[in-house]
Design an enzyme around this catalytic site. Structure first.
Site, PDB file in Angstrom:
ATOM      1  N   ARG A  39      21.504  34.996 -30.626  1.00 58.59           N
ATOM      2  CA  ARG A  39      21.505  35.010 -32.095  1.00 58.59           C
ATOM      3  C   ARG A  39      22.922  36.163 -32.191  1.00 58.59           C
ATOM      4  O   ARG A  39      23.130  36.576 -31.821  1.00 58.59           O
ATOM      5  CB  ARG A  39      20.443  35.732 -32.740  1.00 58.59           C
ATOM      6  N   VAL A  40      23.322  35.264 -33.322  1.00 60.61           N
ATOM      7  CA  VAL A  40      25.078  36.344 -34.414  1.00 60.61           C
ATOM      8  C   VAL A  40      24.174  37.346 -34.557  1.00 60.61           C
ATOM      9  O   VAL A  40      23.086  36.880 -36.084  1.00 60.61           O
ATOM     10  CB  VAL A  40      25.673  35.314 -34.346  1.00 60.61           C
ATOM     11  N   LYS A  48      26.709  29.992 -18.657  1.00 60.65           N
ATOM     12  CA  LYS A  48      27.120  29.843 -17.494  1.00 60.65           C
ATOM     13  C   LYS A  48      25.272  30.198 -16.390  1.00 60.65           C
ATOM     14  O   LYS A  48      25.338  30.024 -15.707  1.00 60.65           O
ATOM     15  CB  LYS A  48      27.638  31.291 -17.302  1.00 60.65           C
ATOM     16  N   GLU A  99      25.892  41.286 -25.648  1.00 63.05           N
ATOM     17  CA  GLU A  99      24.887  42.180 -25.089  1.00 63.05           C
ATOM     18  C   GLU A  99      23.910  41.054 -24.504  1.00 63.05           C
ATOM     19  O   GLU A  99      23.546  40.357 -25.157  1.00 63.05           O
ATOM     20  CB  GLU A  99      24.219  43.156 -26.030  1.00 63.05           C
ATOM     21  N   SER A 137       9.477  54.464 -24.557  1.00 56.16           N
ATOM     22  CA  SER A 137       8.136  53.658 -24.964  1.00 56.16           C
ATOM     23  C   SER A 137       7.677  53.057 -24.457  1.00 56.16           C
ATOM     24  O   SER A 137       6.258  52.078 -24.764  1.00 56.16           O
ATOM     25  CB  SER A 137       9.363  52.655 -26.707  1.00 56.16           C
TER      26      SER A 137
HETATM   27  P1  0O2 Z   1      17.868  43.390 -32.165  1.00 53.17           P
HETATM   28  O1  0O2 Z   1      17.187  42.923 -33.632  1.00 53.17           O
HETATM   29  O2  0O2 Z   1      16.929  43.282 -30.745  1.00 53.17           O
HETATM   30  O3  0O2 Z   1      19.350  43.253 -31.855  1.00 53.17           O
HETATM   31  P2  0O2 Z   1      22.233  50.284 -30.241  1.00 53.17           P
HETATM   32  O4  0O2 Z   1      22.660  48.747 -28.615  1.00 53.17           O
HETATM   33  O5  0O2 Z   1      23.887  50.455 -30.947  1.00 53.17           O
HETATM   34  O6  0O2 Z   1      21.575  49.665 -31.166  1.00 53.17           O
HETATM   35  P3  0O2 Z   1      21.393  51.463 -27.979  1.00 53.17           P
HETATM   36  O7  0O2 Z   1      20.288  52.498 -27.927  1.00 53.17           O
HETATM   37  O8  0O2 Z   1      23.335  51.587 -27.161  1.00 53.17           O
HETATM   38  O9  0O2 Z   1      21.998  51.698 -29.347  1.00 53.17           O
HETATM   39  O10 0O2 Z   1      21.329  49.961 -27.683  1.00 53.17           O
HETATM   40  P4  0O2 Z   1      19.496  50.140 -26.449  1.00 53.17           P
HETATM   41  O11 0O2 Z   1      18.671  50.894 -27.443  1.00 53.17           O
HETATM   42  O12 0O2 Z   1      20.079  50.266 -25.549  1.00 53.17           O
HETATM   43  O13 0O2 Z   1      19.419  48.519 -26.937  1.00 53.17           O
HETATM   44  C1  0O2 Z   1      19.309  47.917 -28.216  1.00 53.17           C
HETATM   45  C2  0O2 Z   1      18.170  47.283 -28.326  1.00 53.17           C
HETATM   46  O14 0O2 Z   1      17.456  46.862 -27.207  1.00 53.17           O
HETATM   47  C3  0O2 Z   1      17.392  46.699 -29.252  1.00 53.17           C
HETATM   48  O15 0O2 Z   1      18.226  46.252 -30.602  1.00 53.17           O
HETATM   49  C4  0O2 Z   1      16.341  46.111 -29.155  1.00 53.17           C
HETATM   50  O16 0O2 Z   1      16.413  44.731 -29.272  1.00 53.17           O
HETATM   51  C5  0O2 Z   1      16.533  45.739 -27.364  1.00 53.17           C
HETATM   52  N1  0O2 Z   1      14.855  47.531 -27.264  1.00 53.17           N
HETATM   53  C6  0O2 Z   1      15.843  49.005 -27.090  1.00 53.17           C
HETATM   54  N2  0O2 Z   1      14.280  49.656 -27.602  1.00 53.17           N
HETATM   55  C7  0O2 Z   1      13.321  48.756 -27.709  1.00 53.17           C
HETATM   56  C8  0O2 Z   1      11.958  49.296 -27.777  1.00 53.17           C
HETATM   57  O17 0O2 Z   1      11.610  50.676 -27.535  1.00 53.17           O
HETATM   58  N3  0O2 Z   1      11.032  48.451 -28.229  1.00 53.17           N
HETATM   59  C9  0O2 Z   1      11.776  46.895 -28.381  1.00 53.17           C
HETATM   60  N4  0O2 Z   1      10.005  45.575 -28.641  1.00 53.17           N
HETATM   61  N5  0O2 Z   1      12.448  46.646 -28.789  1.00 53.17           N
HETATM   62  C10 0O2 Z   1      13.470  47.732 -28.159  1.00 53.17           C
HETATM   63  P5  0O2 Z   1      18.278  46.652 -31.831  1.00 53.17           P
HETATM   64  O18 0O2 Z   1      19.225  47.169 -32.421  1.00 53.17           O
HETATM   65  O19 0O2 Z   1      16.708  47.187 -32.318  1.00 53.17           O
HETATM   66  O20 0O2 Z   1      17.943  45.456 -32.906  1.00 53.17           O
END
Ligand code: 0O2
Length: 229
Positions: free
Chosen positions: A70-71, A47, A166, A141
């Site tokens: 990625r999965v 898309k 996502e 952050s």
């Molecule tokens: P990865 O390896 O990137 O997938 P959840 O999604 O359930 O963990 P939440 O609070 O709903 O929890 O998610 P949020 O904070 O909306 O988004 C999570 C993802 O956003 C993270 O995935 C990161 O990819 C990115 N992210 C969020 N905050 C930050 C930050 O301060 N710094 C960086 N570099 N990335 C951020 P994961 O789960 O960390 O891992």
């Protein structure tokens, strides 16, 4: 022999890790589910590629610089479910996790992000489950990106399934910052005081990067509209 509580905890953890290791390899439904997530990512990626192609034809520039997807692997899925004290089952993965399939769309400019998100969400097979605008409201952050949790159908040989994906949309500058910040966050041997100072510095870098995004957009507008800056 050490029969402390720590020892028993480690033994139980070892057993569980081994047990889940075997399960991971042998459970077909879980592997099938991950394969469905991969299919959903293919659909979403197509898309965005279609939108990029069409836009580049009309406007002579690409709103997408790069796409990564990625999965999540079994280990990260299990860790996340355990942290939330949720069952580690196929149903639980589908019900409780929204980021098993993740796609990142990297754009040259901030307005490309909102344009692409709007175009995607207007499509009648896409359902928006959640939207987090960390560009309008950056995280403490300094993190900036637009996050969408969507549901998209995949068509299998005898069924239609709705899968969660996502979508993270960000500019090149936001991606540069997030990648470096992510790497630095996991650096060990940093004392608390230094870590606090670094957080402040990283947050300031995010502001600089956002200012750069704005200046680049102004340059683009000035070129496109043949205006002076
Ligand atoms: P990865 O390896 O990137 O997938 P959840 O999604 O359930 O963990 P939440 O609070 O709903 O929890 O998610 P949020 O904070 O909306 O988004 C999570 C993802 O956003 C993270 O995935 C990161 O990819 C990115 N992210 C969020 N905050 C930050 C930050 O301060 N710094 C960086 N570099 N990335 C951020 P994961 O789960 O960390 O891992």
């Amino acid at each position: 022999m050490d029969f402390s509580l720590d020892y028993f905890k480690k033994q139980i953890q070892k057993f569980e890790d081994g047990f889940f290791g075997i399960i991971h390899k042998s459970i077909e439904p879980a592997q099938k589910l991950l394969s469905y997530y991969r299919c959903a990512l293919m659909e979403v990626e197509t898309k965005f590629r279609v939108l990029d192609e069409e836009f580049s034809f009309v406007h002579e520039r690409n709103p997408i610089d790069n796409i990564k997807s990625r999965v999540k692997n079994f280990e990260s899925i299990r860790k996340k479910l355990r942290q939330r004290r949720l069952p580690v089952t196929v149903n639980s993965i589908e019900e409780n996790l929204h980021d098993v399939a993740g796609i990142r769309i990297i754009c040259p400019f901030v307005d490309d992000i909102y344009m692409l998100a709007d175009c995607l969400l207007r499509q009648d097979d896409i359902t928006l489950l959640e939207k987090k605008d960390y560009i309008a409201q950056p995280k403490e952050s300094g993190y900036r990106s637009l996050h969408l949790i969507i549901e998209i159908p995949i068509f299998l040989h005898n069924e239609k399934r709705h899968m969660k994906v996502e979508v993270q949309l960000r500019t090149i500058a936001m991606d540069f910052w997030a990648n470096l910040e992510h790497r630095l966050r996991y650096k060990k041997d940093i004392d608390e005081e230094t870590a606090k100072k670094l957080s402040v510095e990283l947050s300031a870098c995010a502001e600089t990067s956002a200012a750069l995004d704005l200046r680049m957009k102004n340059i683009r507008d000035s070129i496109e509209n043949k205006n002076a800056l």
